[in-house]
Design an enzyme around this catalytic site. Structure first.
Site, PDB file in Angstrom:
ATOM      1  N   ASP A 283      28.910  82.399  60.619  1.00 20.45           N
ATOM      2  CA  ASP A 283      30.309  82.700  60.331  1.00 20.45           C
ATOM      3  C   ASP A 283      30.677  84.043  60.947  1.00 20.45           C
ATOM      4  O   ASP A 283      29.807  84.860  61.253  1.00 20.45           O
ATOM      5  CB  ASP A 283      30.539  82.742  58.814  1.00 20.45           C
ATOM      6  CG  ASP A 283      32.001  82.583  58.423  1.00 20.45           C
ATOM      7  OD1 ASP A 283      32.861  82.438  59.321  1.00 20.45           O
ATOM      8  OD2 ASP A 283      32.285  82.590  57.207  1.00 20.45           O
TER       9      ASP A 283
ATOM     10  N   GLY B 291      37.436  80.401  60.854  1.00 24.43           N
ATOM     11  CA  GLY B 291      38.116  81.409  61.658  1.00 24.43           C
ATOM     12  C   GLY B 291      37.982  81.138  63.140  1.00 24.43           C
ATOM     13  O   GLY B 291      37.330  80.181  63.564  1.00 24.43           O
TER      14      GLY B 291
ATOM     15  N   GLU C  47      33.249  80.552  51.561  1.00 20.81           N
ATOM     16  CA  GLU C  47      32.315  81.222  52.476  1.00 20.81           C
ATOM     17  C   GLU C  47      31.203  81.913  51.695  1.00 20.81           C
ATOM     18  O   GLU C  47      30.023  81.840  52.062  1.00 20.81           O
ATOM     19  CB  GLU C  47      33.069  82.240  53.334  1.00 20.81           C
ATOM     20  CG  GLU C  47      33.975  81.609  54.372  1.00 20.81           C
ATOM     21  CD  GLU C  47      34.863  82.610  55.089  1.00 20.81           C
ATOM     22  OE1 GLU C  47      35.387  82.267  56.159  1.00 20.81           O
ATOM     23  OE2 GLU C  47      35.044  83.739  54.585  1.00 20.81           O
TER      24      GLU C  47
ATOM     25  N   ALA D 192      33.298  87.652  60.876  1.00 16.40           N
ATOM     26  CA  ALA D 192      33.626  88.691  59.901  1.00 16.40           C
ATOM     27  C   ALA D 192      34.817  89.488  60.400  1.00 16.40           C
ATOM     28  O   ALA D 192      35.085  89.543  61.603  1.00 16.40           O
ATOM     29  CB  ALA D 192      32.438  89.619  59.672  1.00 16.40           C
TER      30      ALA D 192
END
Length: 223
Positions: free
Chosen positions: A85, A33, A107, A87
């Protein structure tokens, strides 16, 4: 600060947070992302301090390789020291909704294999109750109709994400209008539907640390 500036700030904060963990044999798990991409760019500045990475998507693997950072198959490594990562939403218990980028299954696998899960986000992602962001569910293509009907029974409004095929060759249903008061129970219920690969609730394996970029600076939330 703009949202892009907040994302940049939290990517730098994540690098500072994990740097003491890095050793010659350290494997870093890397998410997917826009915020994760900025973290990859920060990680590249320190690529001599660790062994390599495991990526949660083909897109992240490609970005890492362009920086000259080794990317390993998960089955070839013994452990992942830390996974970083973003969210789509987080609550105060660090239960997350992820999967806006359709990489939720990989993920979730990388998170499950990691000693520590560091989530990075801007303050707009912190909510009291999960569910404003539609919950992604990865499904086997032939099961789309069946899974959609079961999700309606759970109170959701599933919408097929047109034109999206995951790295695993599957499809995505985005489930709207869920008020997720018990994320762990709902995660288990949805994963129990035949034809579901996984869903975007990261509650059973939640984040350990949330680094949250705010206009006042970086806030650190821990379980």
């Amino acid at each position: 600060m703009t949202q892009d500036e907040l994302k940049q700030a939290v990517a730098k904060a994540a690098m500072a947070y994990i740097q003491p963990m890095l050793e010659a044999d350290t494997i870093v798990g890397v998410g997917t992302g826009s915020t994760a991409n900025l973290f990859i760019d920060e990680l590249a500045k320190h690529k001599g301090l660790f062994d390599g990475t495991v990526a949660s998507s083909e897109a992240s693997a490609e970005r890492l390789k362009k920086h000259g950072i080794p990317v390993y198959d998960l089955n070839s490594v013994d452990s992942i020291r830390v996974y970083v990562d973003g969210a789509d939403e987080s609550n105060d218990n660090l239960h997350l909704i992820k999967g806006g980028g359709a990489a939720l299954t990989r993920e979730k696998i990388v998170a499950a294999c990691s000693d520590e899960f560091v989530c990075i986000a801007d303050e707009s992602k912190l909510v009291k109750v999960l569910g404003d962001f539609p919950l992604p569910v990865e499904i086997i293509p032939m099961a789309r109709g069946h899974v959609a009907r079961e999700l309606v029974k759970l109170g959701g409004d599933p919408v097929y994400r047109e034109g999206v095929v995951t790295d695993n060759g599957n499809h995505i249903l985005d489930v709207y209008n869920l008020e997720i008061l018990d994320p762990i129970a709902l995660e288990k219920s949805i994963d129990g539907i035949v034809g579901v690969v996984t869903n975007g609730l990261f509650a059973k394996r939640s984040a350990d640390v949330l680094l949250l970029a705010t206009k006042e600076g970086i806030k650190t939330l821990k379980k």
